[in-house]
Design a protein around this motif. Structure first.
Motif, PDB file in Angstrom:
ATOM      1  N   ILE A 130     -11.253   0.327   5.992  1.00 24.89           N
ATOM      2  CA  ILE A 130     -11.584   1.132   7.182  1.00 24.89           C
ATOM      3  C   ILE A 130     -10.356   1.954   7.595  1.00 24.89           C
ATOM      4  O   ILE A 130     -10.445   3.152   7.855  1.00 24.89           O
ATOM      5  CB  ILE A 130     -12.031   0.226   8.355  1.00 24.89           C
ATOM      6  N   PHE A 131      -9.193   1.289   7.604  1.00 22.09           N
ATOM      7  CA  PHE A 131      -7.965   2.007   7.944  1.00 22.09           C
ATOM      8  C   PHE A 131      -7.772   3.166   6.953  1.00 22.09           C
ATOM      9  O   PHE A 131      -7.488   4.299   7.346  1.00 22.09           O
ATOM     10  CB  PHE A 131      -6.770   1.048   7.909  1.00 22.09           C
ATOM     11  N   GLY A 132      -7.961   2.872   5.670  1.00 18.19           N
ATOM     12  CA  GLY A 132      -7.762   3.887   4.627  1.00 18.19           C
ATOM     13  C   GLY A 132      -8.656   5.103   4.844  1.00 18.19           C
ATOM     14  O   GLY A 132      -8.182   6.243   4.762  1.00 18.19           O
ATOM     15  N   VAL A 133      -9.937   4.889   5.156  1.00 14.73           N
ATOM     16  CA  VAL A 133     -10.819   6.069   5.293  1.00 14.73           C
ATOM     17  C   VAL A 133     -10.484   6.864   6.557  1.00 14.73           C
ATOM     18  O   VAL A 133     -10.581   8.093   6.561  1.00 14.73           O
ATOM     19  CB  VAL A 133     -12.345   5.729   5.242  1.00 14.73           C
ATOM     20  N   PHE A 134     -10.049   6.186   7.626  1.00 14.29           N
ATOM     21  CA  PHE A 134      -9.654   6.949   8.819  1.00 14.29           C
ATOM     22  C   PHE A 134      -8.376   7.758   8.539  1.00 14.29           C
ATOM     23  O   PHE A 134      -8.226   8.878   9.030  1.00 14.29           O
ATOM     24  CB  PHE A 134      -9.491   6.046  10.045  1.00 14.29           C
ATOM     25  N   GLY A 189       0.051   6.291   5.200  1.00 15.06           N
ATOM     26  CA  GLY A 189      -1.076   5.347   5.209  1.00 15.06           C
ATOM     27  C   GLY A 189      -0.880   4.257   4.165  1.00 15.06           C
ATOM     28  O   GLY A 189      -1.063   3.063   4.430  1.00 15.06           O
ATOM     29  N   ALA A 190      -0.462   4.669   2.954  1.00 15.67           N
ATOM     30  CA  ALA A 190      -0.274   3.695   1.873  1.00 15.67           C
ATOM     31  C   ALA A 190       0.850   2.711   2.214  1.00 15.67           C
ATOM     32  O   ALA A 190       0.758   1.510   1.923  1.00 15.67           O
ATOM     33  CB  ALA A 190       0.046   4.433   0.578  1.00 15.67           C
ATOM     34  N   THR A 191       1.891   3.214   2.872  1.00 18.46           N
ATOM     35  CA  THR A 191       3.000   2.329   3.264  1.00 18.46           C
ATOM     36  C   THR A 191       2.499   1.269   4.246  1.00 18.46           C
ATOM     37  O   THR A 191       2.831   0.077   4.141  1.00 18.46           O
ATOM     38  CB  THR A 191       4.117   3.147   3.963  1.00 18.46           C
ATOM     39  N   LEU A 192       1.688   1.708   5.203  1.00  8.56           N
ATOM     40  CA  LEU A 192       1.206   0.755   6.204  1.00  8.56           C
ATOM     41  C   LEU A 192       0.290  -0.287   5.559  1.00  8.56           C
ATOM     42  O   LEU A 192       0.338  -1.473   5.901  1.00  8.56           O
ATOM     43  CB  LEU A 192       0.489   1.505   7.336  1.00  8.56           C
ATOM     44  N   ILE A 193      -0.521   0.150   4.598  1.00  7.16           N
ATOM     45  CA  ILE A 193      -1.379  -0.828   3.907  1.00  7.16           C
ATOM     46  C   ILE A 193      -0.506  -1.825   3.127  1.00  7.16           C
ATOM     47  O   ILE A 193      -0.728  -3.035   3.171  1.00  7.16           O
ATOM     48  CB  ILE A 193      -2.377  -0.115   2.963  1.00  7.16           C
ATOM     49  N   ALA A 194       0.527  -1.307   2.457  1.00  9.17           N
ATOM     50  CA  ALA A 194       1.421  -2.203   1.701  1.00  9.17           C
ATOM     51  C   ALA A 194       2.116  -3.189   2.642  1.00  9.17           C
ATOM     52  O   ALA A 194       2.292  -4.367   2.300  1.00  9.17           O
ATOM     53  CB  ALA A 194       2.447  -1.391   0.920  1.00  9.17           C
TER      54      ALA A 194
END
Ligand code: HEM
Ligand SMILES: CC(C)=CCC/C(C)=C/CC/C(C)=C/COP(=O)(O)OP(=O)(O)O
Length: 467
Positions: free
Chosen positions: A128-132, A396-401
């Motif tokens: 969900i975070f990724g698509v936003f 975004g990718a950093t926050l997911i990692a």
């Protein structure tokens, strides 16, 4: 226009809100909270400060409800806004996933399930975070981008400045006292070591050590590892100055570097670099063989692979080059027990993904300089609009990692709160960069990137050592 801006603000707030939920869920704190609250939708029992697990569980649910409403408002605004179809599609995907996420959360809470279900809850949260984030990147591109930029196809370096007149504004060395000359030379050698990079890279290694050792870190290991790291960065920086001395003359930002201005002869600088590398190896060797091997790899990767091969030849230079900056995470981890662990790799992944979000801001600010040097940096080759979009992707990718790192370790609420708050600040700076498109905005986002990583790493050390 005003409508589009309201939508952007609401979308950015939704992304940060979802991230807060994800990262809170990923931390150990919320895992305890699962057992503290097995009813749904509300937790049973008094929610007081003396019962932190219940407080966290209730806070998670309340935040989920508030962010859910915010997400709904954002989707409605987005569907009505004049934006691209792919933005709307991403929003609808986020909207569709949200109830699935709520249902998974309810199931995990009431069944007390462990294993796959909490894992799925985390994965859907990240999706969900990724698509936003994708929706935000694409909408900002539509709102603030321009098609009239002309990326450069043929990159030939600007002609070399004429050095024959010697009018560089510096005081002739003969006019200086011996003391001034010695101090000036010492400072020039210090500059060769790229000292400004050291604090953050040392924090990366410190976080790697803290994650693996917890409270049983020894002073000897810390000193040898950080000492070796400082010397290794100094060696790499020196080799980088030697190898780029001619190109440095063509760029305003680097024209006054000590080798480019002939303040330090190439041969002396090379000897200095070799001495630093040997000293780094001597320290790492006393830690363990793997630390020494990784240290040598980092030096060679930055000095040779990045500087000579990647930087002048590919637009992905700094993306791939980020691997050199990520190695200190593994060096820190391995310094403890000679192994490479999953959490150490996850930390390296955070640094790797953060690097483009950090550097592309400078690439925007120094675009003309990089073009004059003949480097195929992202804004030069693909344009500024594309570069700004990539900053959002990598952020975004950093926050997911960082979320994955939290899930793999027992880092607690200090880490979660730091990542969400500073991640929000970083995102805010990047949204402003899209709107303002000035050098000042690019530097603001650059400093926000450093503040995000610096405080995140301090939070890791604090969580692992103190809390
Ligand atoms: C390919 C990867 C990278 C590139 C191309 C890059 C590029 C740069 C550049 C050009 C500067 C400005 C330096 C100056 O003008 O003196 C800078 C500053 C800096 N970089 Fe990076 N960087 C990279 C990776 C990293 C990594 C991995 C870290 C640490 C984890 C890092 C930490 C810093 C810090 C702390 C500063 C100084 C900030 C300040 O002075 O305010 N960089 N970087
Ligand atoms: C332990 C160890 C050796 C770690 C090395 C870590 C490392 C090399 C991080 C990357 C830093 C970097 C590439 C900065 C400058 O880029 P640039 O050289 O392109 O900048 P410039 O244009 O200022 O020369």
């Amino acid at each position: 226009m005003a409508e589009s801006r309201t939508f952007t603000g609401s979308l950015a707030a939704t992304a940060v809100g979802v991230y807060l939920l994800v990262i809170a869920g990923a931390t150990a704190a919320i895992t305890d909270a699962v057992t503290a609250c097995t009813s749904w939708p509300l937790c049973r029992g008094p929610v007081t400060l003396s019962n932190p697990s219940l407080l966290i569980a209730s806070g998670h649910r309340l935040t989920a409800a508030v962010v859910g409403v915010l997400a709904l408002v954002t989707v409605v605004l987005g569907l009505r806004a004049a934006t691209r179809r792919r933005v709307k599609a991403a929003l609808l995907a986020g909207l569709a996933l949200y109830p699935i996420q709520v249902a998974l959360g309810a199931f995990v809470a009431t069944s007390g399930a462990t294993g796959r279900l909490p894992g799925a809850h985390l994965a859907v949260g990240m999706a969900i975070f990724g698509v936003f984030v994708l929706a935000l990147a694409w909408h900002l591109e539509a709102e603030t981008g321009s098609d009239d930029e002309e990326p450069v196809d043929d990159l030939s370096p600007a002609p070399m400045p004429d050095e024959s007149d010697g009018e560089d504004g510096s005081v002739p060395r003969a006019a200086l006292s011996t003391r001034e000359r010695v101090l000036g030379t010492a400072y020039a050698y210090f500059r060769l070591m790229k000292p400004r990079l050291m604090w953050l890279l040392c924090l990366v290694a410190a976080a790697g050590m803290a994650l693996n050792a917890g409270q049983s870190l020894t002073v000897r290991t810390v000193l040898l590892t950080l000492g070796g790291g400082v010397l290794a960065i100094g060696a790499s920086g020196t080799f980088n100055h030697v190898l780029e001395r001619d190109i440095d003359k063509r760029m305003d930002r680097t024209a006054d570097r000590p080798i480019a201005t002939h303040q330090i002869p190439v041969r002396n600088a090379t000897t200095f670099g070799v001495a630093l590398a040997a000293a780094a190896m001597a320290l790492f060797w006393q830690v363990n063989v793997l630390a020494a091997a990784l240290g040598l790899t980092a030096i060679l990767f930055y000095s040779v692979v990045y500087t000579l091969v990647l930087k002048p030849n590919t637009v992905q230079n700094t993306v791939i080059g980020g691997a050199a900056g990520a190695l200190p995470a593994l060096i820190g981890w391995t310094a403890i027990d000679g192994t490479i662990g999953l959490a150490g790799l996850a930390l390296a992944g955070v640094i790797f993904l953060w690097t483009p979000a950090h550097f592309y801001n400078l690439a925007l600010a120094y675009k003309d300089d990089y073009e004059a040097g003949g480097f195929p940096m992202m804004p030069v080759v693909r344009g500024e609009t594309e570069t700004r979009k990539h900053i959002v992707y990598y952020l975004g990718a950093t926050l997911i990692a960082s979320g994955i790192l939290a899930a793999l370790t027992s880092l607690g609420w200090v880490y979660a709160l730091t990542s969400a708050t500073l991640g929000g600040v970083f995102l805010w700076a990047v949204v402003r960069l899209h709107r303002e498109q000035t050098e000042e905005a690019a530097f603001r986002a650059f400093h926000a990137s450093n503040a995000y990583l610096g405080l995140l790493l301090i939070a890791i050390v604090a969580d692992a050592l103190v809390l």
